[in-house]
Scaffold this active site. Structure first.
Site: not given
Length: 188
Positions: A83, A115-117, A120
């Site tokens: 990603k 951020a990504c956690i 998602t």
């Protein structure tokens, strides 16, 4: 309970546990140990482990910073989703990987919390997945110099609000590593 029909399976989604991300992560060793325990539990229960790997200027493909931390060993049969955005679903093949495995429920661990956690988790629930966050298996770096709360506060706040997240026909919530039980199947 997922709104995705014919998707009764669960997957452990391990997000961005890479050298460059984890180098200065809050409670790095404890979080990596918890993720390793989750991976072992998932494998023992026959649950798919799906790895997500971020690429960026700071994490160029095939660099040492881009590689997963050495404590975690991926199996060749386990998919790796590449990603470039925070949400692991955005412009990736994650949806196809999960659909091929009949996955409608995700157990999420990794980095970075803020951020990504978060991206998602929200991406998953918006797409119809059940999404559980492993409360002691995600982390972030210290961004207080930029006005952010301490890493411990970021993690605690994310656990607090995700514990109460809901959406029609979907479940969310948090669970500690010790209480994750992959052998429990979703109701039909």
């Amino acid at each position: 309970m997922t709104t995705l029909t014919d998707r009764p399976n669960t997957a452990l989604l391990v997000v961005d546990v890479q050298n460059g991300v984890m180098r200065v992560a809050h409670e790095r060793d404890a979080v990596v140990a918890n993720i390793a325990a989750l991976v072992s539990k998932a494998r023992a229960a026959g649950v798919d482990v799906v790895w997500v790997q971020h690429s960026s200027e700071e994490l160029p493909r095939d660099s040492e910073t881009w590689r997963f931390v050495p404590e975690l060993e991926l199996r060749p049969s386990e998919p790796v989703v590449h990603k470039e955005y925070g949400d692991s679903f955005e412009a990736t093949d994650l949806e196809e990987v999960l659909a091929a495995r009949g996955v409608g429920r995700l157990v999420v661990a990794g980095a970075q919390t803020d951020a990504c956690i978060r991206s998602t988790l929200h991406g998953a629930i918006a797409r119809g997945y059940d999404a559980a966050l492993v409360a002691d298996a995600h982390t972030t770096e210290d961004l207080t110099a930029y006005g952010a709360p301490s890493p411990a506060a970021v993690i605690a706040h994310t656990n607090l609000y995700w514990q109460f997240q809901t959406a029609p026909g979907r479940t969310a919530g948090t669970v500690p590593t010790a209480e994750v039980d992959f052998s429990v199947k979703a109701p039909a």
